[in-house]
Design an enzyme around this catalytic site. Structure first.
Site, short mmCIF file in Angstrom:
data_model
loop_
_atom_site.label_atom_id
_atom_site.label_comp_id
_atom_site.label_asym_id
_atom_site.label_seq_id
_atom_site.Cartn_x
_atom_site.Cartn_y
_atom_site.Cartn_z
N GLN A 1 0.87 -1.17 0.00
CA GLN A 1 0.00 0.00 0.00
C GLN A 1 0.91 1.22 0.00
O GLN A 1 1.40 1.64 1.04
CB GLN A 1 -0.94 -0.04 1.22
CG GLN A 1 -1.78 -1.31 1.28
CD GLN A 1 -2.86 -1.39 0.20
OE1 GLN A 1 -3.62 -0.44 0.01
NE2 GLN A 1 -2.93 -2.52 -0.51
N GLY B 1 -11.95 2.98 3.93
CA GLY B 1 -11.07 2.05 3.22
C GLY B 1 -10.15 2.76 2.23
O GLY B 1 -10.32 3.96 1.96
N HIS B 2 -9.24 2.00 1.67
CA HIS B 2 -8.26 2.62 0.76
C HIS B 2 -8.90 3.07 -0.54
O HIS B 2 -9.86 2.49 -1.01
CB HIS B 2 -7.06 1.70 0.50
CG HIS B 2 -7.36 0.34 -0.03
ND1 HIS B 2 -6.37 -0.53 -0.40
CD2 HIS B 2 -8.53 -0.32 -0.26
CE1 HIS B 2 -6.91 -1.64 -0.82
NE2 HIS B 2 -8.21 -1.55 -0.75
N ASN B 3 -8.33 4.14 -1.09
CA ASN B 3 -8.76 4.72 -2.37
C ASN B 3 -10.14 5.38 -2.33
O ASN B 3 -10.64 5.80 -3.37
CB ASN B 3 -8.75 3.66 -3.49
CG ASN B 3 -7.44 2.91 -3.58
OD1 ASN B 3 -6.39 3.51 -3.69
ND2 ASN B 3 -7.48 1.60 -3.48
#
Lengths: 336, 336, 336
Positions: B191, B232-234
């Site tokens: 990540q 969460g990511h993005n």
């Protein structure tokens, strides 16, 4: 320690021979030097296979191992654990690597571990233990014999009672969530109140309890809170209530005494939950509950009703078939 | 402060006698030296019993206490609180017990409290306040006038805007949750992206905002996030959106501007939620929503439809009785 | 790095001209010096617009950019990221501003950052990285190559395996939630067990994993846990299981191997979930599940059945109209 001595201390009656006991364990994992207990009847069948050297029970079992009889075996076991495995002791004093404001008052019998930061005019009472990394804000008060595990944060002016246990990462007194839209952006409603926590409260790790906007968010005495619980601003929780993991109470709600909010449950804002109510796991309470009510589901309803509703719900595909069948039969009848 | 001075500063009109006011409180708890406010009509009946020395109202009340009239009483009250209870001031400078990497840039007007750790080439802007125990990773940037309460963690390279408030225990930039099964174990997808947080954002205690896999997780300006929220990511969250306690947004979803996600709600992964949408408490959004949509339930549906569905749902035991009754009647008819 | 070198290292086949690649990015954001990848067929149409200098694919695309072919493009991409963006390196040694008990054992190859506190007889293995603000309790063990991000807390005697990654704010080993009512107050059941975490485990930020009452809470090897997850005392989680954000597992439950608990799901206490089970997002598991079961909803049921139930549920207002219609028709018929 001799079994007879344990029996004496937990006010039980020893059946069988006396012997030396040095540890405590579960029915499954106990060895000959361990004492175990039977409280949940679910585990009765397993007792015959235990290797324990003794067992605490509610009524005498037909087994060859020594037994301590007591009407409250689980409680007696809790006390046995305390007797056999004493709590860690802490050397009183302030670590040279802690940062304590000169105007703060820390009782000489308290233990302040490294990297603790204690603000202006804060108070830490007799026998408190403040583990590493805790931050106690200005004018905050931690009353006697309370333990703050590592990295707990108590914001300014909040007050924690006596004999409390606050687990790691819990945040007491962060700002309540209040904003008002001014036409172009959200304006923060300053959160100037505090949090007041009663005596004998336990708060789980990473819980968050927000300070009131103007007055106080209050957690009553003997409240027990599991991990990751969220308490909104101005909430009042009554004495002896139990709040299980990942539950949340929105702002300004009043939870009565001896209420149980089971895991992952929620209570909406400005709601009153009466004394002794139980919200089952996942329940979402969106309206006031009278004392003693047991609810389930979202929106929460009477638990027994919910069971009946779920019973139909899970068979909805069957139900629609029956309706279709009725329609067909009625169509056929009508055509006749 | 004189009431007339308060009225002048909040652009209101004073009705009644001028007097000295020193505090702010609720309708119920205010004393003679306090000013209170009435915004929610629910509390109108309580106003007659208030002991407050003055009240901020939307329209004149038939009461003997001095009133400040304003079209926006709640907003005016927020400003009154700021006037009467000023924010704590912080002495600029770096605590000798903080650890700041020599290559980091900390503005001399910023306050860095004890046990703060600031990494290589990190940046802390003008007037920032970094409370004890915060950790700012390598090359992370905290723009001017932002406050990090105790024990906030900002992972490397993440960027926080101006005038933000980040509450204790929030984690900005931990790894997104990404793994790929290689046949024998889960291989981590590195990540390597960051988190970018806009200006005037408030983030509640113990929130977690993951860094993107490759690009950036972005939180827009004026976003307000309650406690224990998971991003969460993005994920991209648009300006002015509100995310209430214990909600979660799964990876790669795009939340529009001025969206409200109420408490304990959730948005699945790779979903687009249009501007101005509202997800009610506990809603679980599993498909894209056009702008302005209000949804409830899991899987989330139109809120009005959900109300109708719930209305039938709660009476399912009645419904099944009616179907049984129909079957019996039809059986009887058919036998005729 | 040359594309041919990347292809060689990830065991792929280069189609197209060789060139220098210096970065990795998404299909949308990649520039000429970046390599990207296509794994999810959903993004196939976007590939023609990418500005990437190269792409990792499962099968050759009719595009003018160089391609690396591999049967597992996502996995190959993960490895490419590791190759092109190496992990931060850490200088071994103990920060002079960390507090390490003289009886603790810290491998010289480990990195201990400022304000870390390591207790009596604790162990930190080869190559471990302990970021600022972490607290490792007495006799706790952190095995080799494990990374603790800032402000992680490991309570006394807990054991973390090799090659684990624990994100900020996670709490390992806080007391399990156990009390017994003695007629006047809740008596704490002392929590004297530990937590044991296997190798290659990743734990998200602000997760909480409680220690067992007497024995151990166990997290198997290669378990991956997202943020804000709650694990109750005595729980056992099998190897390779995945627990997504904001899920919770109540005390004494046993989760099998390679189980997936999706976001915001829950498992009740004393429940056994078989190997390979999947609980969908928001599922609430309240009874034992045999291996391989896929469930949804609360109380959780077979996923396919749940889909059928939801299909009727969302149209309940229609259903009740049909029942009313049947009643009217039948009334009319009966009156004939």
């Amino acid at each position: 320690m001799l079994l007879s001595e344990i029996a004496r201390r937990i006010h039980g009656t020893l059946h069988g021979e006396d012997r030396e006991i040095s540890g405590v364990s579960t029915i499954e994992e106990a060895a000959a030097a361990d004492i175990t207990f039977l409280s949940n009847p679910k585990y009765r069948d397993m007792v015959q296979f235990t290797a324990a050297g003794a067992i605490i029970v509610g009524e005498a079992l037909d087994l060859p191992i020594p037994q301590i009889l007591t009407p409250t075996p689980y409680l007696a076991f809790a006390r046995t654990v305390e007797i056999l495995i004493p709590e860690k002791t802490h050397e009183p004093g302030i670590s040279p690597t802690a940062s304590v404001h000169p105007s703060a008052s820390v009782d000489p019998s308290a233990t302040i571990y490294p990297f603790v930061c204690i603000g202006e005019k804060a108070f830490v009472g007799q026998g408190c233990v403040v583990y590493p990394g805790c931050v106690i804000g200005d004018e905050a008060e931690i009353d006697e014999s309370t333990v703050l595990y590592p990295n707990v944060v108590v914001y300014e002016r909040c007050r924690i009672g006596k004999n409390c246990i606050i687990h790691s990462g819990a945040v007491i007194g962060s700002d309540g969530f209040g904003f008002v839209w001014d036409g172009t952006r959200h304006v923060k409603i300053p959160q100037k109140g505090i949090v007041i926590i009663g005596d004998h409260v336990e708060i789980g790790s990473n819980c968050t309890i927000d300070r009131a906007a103007l007055t106080s968010t209050r957690i009553g005495a003997d409240v027990k809170m599991d991990n990751l619980v969220q308490i909104g601003h101005n909430v009042v929780v009554g004495d002896h209530s139990i709040i299980v993991a990942q539950s949340g109470i929105a702002g300004s709600s009043r939870i009565g005494k001896s209420v149980t909010l089971a895991a992952q449950s929620g209570v909406g804002g400005h709601i009153t939950v009466g004394d002794g109510c139980v919200a089952a796991a996942r329940a979402g309470v969106v309206s006031d509950l009278p004392a003693g009510k047991i609810v389930s589901g979202y929106p929460a309803m009477d638990h027994k009703k919910w069971l009946r509703v779920q019973n139909v719900y899970k068979d909805l595909p069957e139900l629609i078939k029956r309706v279709r069948d009725l329609e067909r039969r009625l169509d056929a009848l009508s055509e006749d």
